[in-house]
Write a protein that holds these residues in place. Structure first.
Motif, PDB file in Angstrom:
ATOM      1  N   ASN A   6      -9.370  -9.810 -15.627  1.00 33.57           N
ATOM      2  CA  ASN A   6      -9.728  -8.767 -15.840  1.00 33.57           C
ATOM      3  C   ASN A   6     -10.246  -7.762 -14.704  1.00 33.57           C
ATOM      4  O   ASN A   6      -9.250  -6.468 -14.846  1.00 33.57           O
ATOM      5  CB  ASN A   6     -10.574  -8.229 -17.165  1.00 33.57           C
ATOM      6  N   TYR A   7     -11.113  -7.710 -13.897  1.00 34.74           N
ATOM      7  CA  TYR A   7     -11.633  -6.955 -12.418  1.00 34.74           C
ATOM      8  C   TYR A   7     -10.237  -6.639 -12.040  1.00 34.74           C
ATOM      9  O   TYR A   7     -10.085  -5.267 -11.490  1.00 34.74           O
ATOM     10  CB  TYR A   7     -12.857  -7.600 -12.609  1.00 34.74           C
ATOM     11  N   PHE A   8      -9.608  -8.123 -11.845  1.00 34.42           N
ATOM     12  CA  PHE A   8      -9.080  -7.503 -10.923  1.00 34.42           C
ATOM     13  C   PHE A   8      -7.191  -6.857 -11.135  1.00 34.42           C
ATOM     14  O   PHE A   8      -6.803  -5.472 -10.542  1.00 34.42           O
ATOM     15  CB  PHE A   8      -7.990  -9.077 -10.350  1.00 34.42           C
ATOM     16  N   ALA A   9      -7.468  -7.122 -12.730  1.00 36.16           N
ATOM     17  CA  ALA A   9      -6.153  -6.127 -13.837  1.00 36.16           C
ATOM     18  C   ALA A   9      -7.188  -4.359 -13.487  1.00 36.16           C
ATOM     19  O   ALA A   9      -5.372  -3.708 -14.084  1.00 36.16           O
ATOM     20  CB  ALA A   9      -5.981  -6.788 -14.976  1.00 36.16           C
ATOM     21  N   SER A  10      -8.126  -4.148 -12.826  1.00 35.48           N
ATOM     22  CA  SER A  10      -8.113  -3.034 -13.336  1.00 35.48           C
ATOM     23  C   SER A  10      -8.863  -2.317 -12.155  1.00 35.48           C
ATOM     24  O   SER A  10      -8.282  -0.826 -12.248  1.00 35.48           O
ATOM     25  CB  SER A  10      -9.805  -3.152 -14.162  1.00 35.48           C
ATOM     26  N   GLN A  11      -7.932  -2.701 -11.163  1.00 35.59           N
ATOM     27  CA  GLN A  11      -7.301  -2.373 -10.151  1.00 35.59           C
ATOM     28  C   GLN A  11      -6.424  -1.532  -9.335  1.00 35.59           C
ATOM     29  O   GLN A  11      -5.284  -2.429 -10.145  1.00 35.59           O
ATOM     30  CB  GLN A  11      -8.375  -3.300  -8.484  1.00 35.59           C
ATOM     31  N   ASN A  12      -6.508  -0.521  -8.246  1.00 38.56           N
ATOM     32  CA  ASN A  12      -5.230   0.398  -8.018  1.00 38.56           C
ATOM     33  C   ASN A  12      -4.011  -0.784  -7.145  1.00 38.56           C
ATOM     34  O   ASN A  12      -5.579  -1.100  -6.014  1.00 38.56           O
ATOM     35  CB  ASN A  12      -5.211   1.416  -8.016  1.00 38.56           C
ATOM     36  N   PRO A  13      -3.387  -0.677  -6.903  1.00 37.75           N
ATOM     37  CA  PRO A  13      -2.325  -1.731  -6.142  1.00 37.75           C
ATOM     38  C   PRO A  13      -2.128  -0.740  -5.171  1.00 37.75           C
ATOM     39  O   PRO A  13      -2.471   0.442  -4.857  1.00 37.75           O
ATOM     40  CB  PRO A  13      -1.227  -1.908  -7.109  1.00 37.75           C
ATOM     41  N   MET A  14      -2.562  -1.359  -4.193  1.00 40.83           N
ATOM     42  CA  MET A  14      -2.100  -0.600  -3.031  1.00 40.83           C
ATOM     43  C   MET A  14      -1.077  -1.315  -2.300  1.00 40.83           C
ATOM     44  O   MET A  14      -0.703  -2.504  -1.998  1.00 40.83           O
ATOM     45  CB  MET A  14      -3.172  -1.130  -1.520  1.00 40.83           C
ATOM     46  N   PRO A  15       0.219  -0.479  -2.160  1.00 41.46           N
ATOM     47  CA  PRO A  15       1.300  -0.828  -1.093  1.00 41.46           C
ATOM     48  C   PRO A  15       1.243  -1.573   0.559  1.00 41.46           C
ATOM     49  O   PRO A  15       0.380  -1.143   0.847  1.00 41.46           O
ATOM     50  CB  PRO A  15       2.289   0.940  -0.887  1.00 41.46           C
ATOM     51  N   ILE A  16       2.151  -2.473   0.361  1.00 46.22           N
ATOM     52  CA  ILE A  16       1.947  -3.367   1.574  1.00 46.22           C
ATOM     53  C   ILE A  16       2.269  -2.290   2.928  1.00 46.22           C
ATOM     54  O   ILE A  16       1.444  -2.651   3.663  1.00 46.22           O
ATOM     55  CB  ILE A  16       2.635  -4.689   1.502  1.00 46.22           C
ATOM     56  N   GLN A  17       3.346  -1.569   2.403  1.00 49.12           N
ATOM     57  CA  GLN A  17       3.254  -0.314   3.328  1.00 49.12           C
ATOM     58  C   GLN A  17       2.535   0.194   3.766  1.00 49.12           C
ATOM     59  O   GLN A  17       3.106   0.663   4.969  1.00 49.12           O
ATOM     60  CB  GLN A  17       5.177   0.045   3.337  1.00 49.12           C
ATOM     61  N   ASN A  18       1.455  -0.136   3.630  1.00 51.99           N
ATOM     62  CA  ASN A  18       0.044   1.616   3.900  1.00 51.99           C
ATOM     63  C   ASN A  18      -0.494   0.151   4.443  1.00 51.99           C
ATOM     64  O   ASN A  18      -1.317   0.964   5.207  1.00 51.99           O
ATOM     65  CB  ASN A  18      -0.794   1.965   2.595  1.00 51.99           C
ATOM     66  N   ILE A  19      -0.422  -0.893   5.119  1.00 53.96           N
ATOM     67  CA  ILE A  19      -1.276  -1.882   5.875  1.00 53.96           C
ATOM     68  C   ILE A  19      -1.031  -1.611   6.817  1.00 53.96           C
ATOM     69  O   ILE A  19      -0.052  -1.544   7.275  1.00 53.96           O
ATOM     70  CB  ILE A  19      -1.293  -3.471   5.261  1.00 53.96           C
ATOM     71  N   LYS A  20      -2.113  -1.498   7.784  1.00 55.64           N
ATOM     72  CA  LYS A  20      -2.269  -1.894   9.655  1.00 55.64           C
ATOM     73  C   LYS A  20      -2.480  -3.247   9.971  1.00 55.64           C
ATOM     74  O   LYS A  20      -3.270  -3.894   9.344  1.00 55.64           O
ATOM     75  CB  LYS A  20      -3.239  -0.990   9.686  1.00 55.64           C
ATOM     76  N   LEU A  21      -1.619  -3.751  10.666  1.00 50.79           N
ATOM     77  CA  LEU A  21      -1.766  -4.786  11.164  1.00 50.79           C
ATOM     78  C   LEU A  21      -2.913  -4.212  12.545  1.00 50.79           C
ATOM     79  O   LEU A  21      -2.275  -4.529  13.620  1.00 50.79           O
ATOM     80  CB  LEU A  21      -0.636  -5.593  11.266  1.00 50.79           C
ATOM     81  N   VAL A  22      -4.011  -5.280  12.418  1.00 50.02           N
ATOM     82  CA  VAL A  22      -4.985  -4.642  13.232  1.00 50.02           C
ATOM     83  C   VAL A  22      -5.250  -6.506  13.833  1.00 50.02           C
ATOM     84  O   VAL A  22      -4.895  -7.225  13.895  1.00 50.02           O
ATOM     85  CB  VAL A  22      -6.737  -4.221  12.545  1.00 50.02           C
ATOM     86  N   LYS A  23      -5.181  -5.345  15.768  1.00 51.75           N
ATOM     87  CA  LYS A  23      -4.821  -6.515  16.182  1.00 51.75           C
ATOM     88  C   LYS A  23      -6.799  -7.488  16.600  1.00 51.75           C
ATOM     89  O   LYS A  23      -7.660  -6.421  16.522  1.00 51.75           O
ATOM     90  CB  LYS A  23      -4.708  -6.475  17.707  1.00 51.75           C
ATOM     91  N   SER A  24      -6.812  -9.277  16.904  1.00 51.58           N
ATOM     92  CA  SER A  24      -8.083  -8.777  16.921  1.00 51.58           C
ATOM     93  C   SER A  24      -8.614  -8.726  18.251  1.00 51.58           C
ATOM     94  O   SER A  24      -7.875  -8.764  19.235  1.00 51.58           O
ATOM     95  CB  SER A  24      -8.477 -10.960  16.601  1.00 51.58           C
ATOM     96  N   THR A  25      -9.969  -9.183  18.554  1.00 53.16           N
ATOM     97  CA  THR A  25     -10.396  -8.737  19.924  1.00 53.16           C
ATOM     98  C   THR A  25      -9.423 -10.091  21.188  1.00 53.16           C
ATOM     99  O   THR A  25      -9.227  -9.175  21.933  1.00 53.16           O
ATOM    100  CB  THR A  25     -11.959  -9.713  20.039  1.00 53.16           C
ATOM    101  N   THR A  26      -9.305 -11.292  20.464  1.00 51.20           N
ATOM    102  CA  THR A  26      -8.449 -11.966  21.415  1.00 51.20           C
ATOM    103  C   THR A  26      -6.877 -11.037  22.077  1.00 51.20           C
ATOM    104  O   THR A  26      -6.620 -11.699  22.765  1.00 51.20           O
ATOM    105  CB  THR A  26      -7.733 -13.465  20.816  1.00 51.20           C
TER     106      THR A  26
END
Length: 569
Positions: free
Chosen positions: A272-292
């Motif tokens: 139920n808690y999951f269902a209450s959240q606003n979905p985020m388009p995957i296209q809004n994700i930044k693919l952040v590089k790790s330190t390595t």
């Protein structure tokens, strides 16, 4: 069917992600091709790649019924003395059964994305993170229903400390998908009723007098609520964010049927808690590089800078041999190409920010941080009435925020929802049925476009100026090339003038700490990172740079770099 939830589960190895998934699966109808998650034995990670578990979850709480008389048995988690001493081990699977409270419950489709365990002992976190991000990219390309994430969930053992590596993991995912962290959930697994009882006994001793008996009766919070609050406050102290915490025993005792009932109802609360959240388009994700990853790419950038320096030296010689028009034309070529590269990068960033998808600022909850005052608790105990209270929300840094107040559980409800005159403060009154603690959520959100307003305005201003500069540079090129006095430009000088901006663009790409999810990580990138993970930084060679150029479609640049760099290798 009510809708679809795409849930990303992350966490350290051997902390119960797969067991948690399988428990939800037991309560659902699942797709034939969706196999159960492989559970570990405590020695090593079993999930090596991302795997989706698709199921149809029945949104209902459960009740315990006596087989002999068909009467429902009261199992209240708030009345812990009754729970532990009269229900828990006295009611078993031999004399009780579990039934759903609703005969025809709503159905919601779940897509649980199990991920490789992070913070493991094999040093493969970079590879695992890249696998997660590329899986999300592939998911977004499938079609409608797959192109968003509903929630991100940390799955941790209830006894697991918030390690430094876990903090790094949290910060990494927060940078990749910030809007999901306003509704972050932490599912604490392996919380058995036995452990709960131990804490209960340590918090509250058996009363020896009437005063202690009354004190015991009016104690505001249960032992379980206190445990959750302490964990939540520790998380807030370390991570700087007030995440919602859930406690669950994913492997309850089959014979002690009360444990199974509690687990089922806790899973209902979590979904139920999951269902209450606003979905985020995957296209809004930044693919952040790790330190390595950044360290690896900086080595390639260093080779590129070396090649650029040699090309610049050759350019200087050719410019000296060229006439004035050739020198001007060369500068205009470089200027236009450099601006076009800058424009392309700004457009990528703008696409992530400038949209109307909802940015979840935070999710407020009336529990377990709800701390009932002693007078209210006494009144509740004395007259057996319900708890009534209110929650006020103010977001001075986010004018225009919205609040979605959700009735997640059948025994809690919002009674009033009011804004002040300037719509800067929202207040919700709520209550619960007698004998229950009210657990309600209020999701505070704003559009991406409003949340990133200042950044978007700056980007749009720079983009407009960049477009004007590109147009001017191209007009200048056309003017100089049309002049009767202009001599044909030296082919080598023209080639170098076009290649130098390409070098700068690739250097910036390698040094930038993120890619858009659309750009992603290619097979060449993944192979480069894998090679270093196995053989160390010394395993990198100039060939990795050439392969990177090829993967970016820069074959002419790759050939030129070979001519410039290989003689020295």
């Amino acid at each position: 069917m009510e809708g679809e939830l795409n849930i990303l589960l992350i966490g350290p190895s051997q902390n119960g992600k797969s067991t948690f998934i399988n428990k939800i699966r037991q309560l659902s109808e699942y797709e034939p091709e969706s196999e159960g998650a492989i559970e570990g034995d405590g020695s090593q990670s079993c999930t090596k790649t991302c795997k989706e578990h698709i199921m149809r979850f029945r949104r209902t709480r459960y009740k315990l019924v006596d087989i002999e008389n068909s009467q429902q048995i009261d199992v209240s988690e708030d009345n812990e003395d009754h729970l532990f001493h009269k229900i828990w081990k006295r009611k078993t699977a031999e004399d009780c059964e579990i039934f759903p409270l609703e005969k025809n419950p709503r159905i919601i489709k779940l897509r649980l994305i199990d991920t490789p365990g992070l913070d493991d002992s094999q040093g493969s976190d970079d590879r695992n993170i890249a696998e997660v991000m590329m899986h999300l990219k592939r998911l977004s390309q499938v079609g409608e229903g797959y192109n968003h994430l509903t929630a991100i969930v940390f799955v941790l053992s209830s006894t697991e400390a918030f390690s430094g590596k876990l903090q790094n993991l949290y910060q990494y995912y927060q940078r990749c998908m910030p809007s999901l962290f306003g509704g972050l959930a932490v599912v604490n697994t392996r919380f058995s009723v036995e452990e709960w009882l131990q804490r209960y006994n340590s918090i509250q001793k058996r009363p020896k007098s009437l005063i202690k008996k009354v004190s015991k009766a009016v104690r505001p919070d249960s032992a379980r609520i206190i445990i959750m609050r302490e964990r939540r406050e520790e998380f807030l102290r370390i991570f700087g964010q007030d995440a919602r915490h859930f406690y669950i025993d994913s492997v309850p005792d089959d014979f002690l049927i009360v444990e199974e009932l509690i687990t089922r109802n806790h899973i209902y609360d979590i979904i139920n808690y999951f269902a209450s959240q606003n979905p985020m388009p995957i296209q809004n994700i930044k693919l952040v590089k790790s330190t390595t990853m950044l360290q690896i790419d900086e080595i390639l950038a260093g080779w590129l800078k070396e090649a650029k320096s040699k090309l610049s030296q050759r350019e200087t010689v050719l410019l000296c041999l060229s006439d004035a028009s050739g020198r001007i034309y060369s500068s205009k070529i470089k200027r236009a190409l450099t601006l076009e590269n800058e424009l392309e990068q700004m457009k990528k960033e703008l696409a992530i920010l400038d949209n109307e998808s909802k940015f979840t600022i935070r999710t407020h909850s009336t529990a377990p941080l709800h701390n009932l005052s002693a007078p209210k608790a006494f009144w509740k105990w004395a007259v057996r009435t319900s708890i009534k209270d209110s929650l006020s929300i103010e977001e001075p840094d986010h004018p225009g925020f919205t609040v979605e107040a959700l009735n997640n559980l059948p025994y809690s409800q919002w009674t009033t929802k009011d804004w002040n005159q300037g719509r800067t403060v929202w207040t919700g009154g709520y209550s619960a049925t007698p004998g229950q603690i009210p657990i309600l959520d209020a999701v505070v959100s704003i559009s991406n476009r409003k949340y990133y307003k200042t950044t978007i305005e700056g980007l749009n201003k720079r983009i407009l100026q960049c477009k004007e500069d590109i147009l001017m540079a191209k007009e200048d090129q056309a003017f100089f090339s049309s002049q009767e006095t202009a001599k044909p430009m030296d082919p080598e000088l023209k080639e170098i003038s076009e290649i130098l901006p390409q070098c700068d663009a690739l250097i910036n790409q390698l040094c930038l700490d993120w890619n858009s999810i659309n750009s992603g990580l290619g097979q060449t990138d993944l192979e480069r990172y894998r090679k270093v993970r196995v053989g160390g930084m010394q395993s990198l060679s100039i060939e990795d740079l050439f392969e990177f150029c090829q993967s970016q479609g820069q074959r002419s640049l790759e050939r030129k770099l070979r001519a410039v760099l290989e003689p020295d290798q």
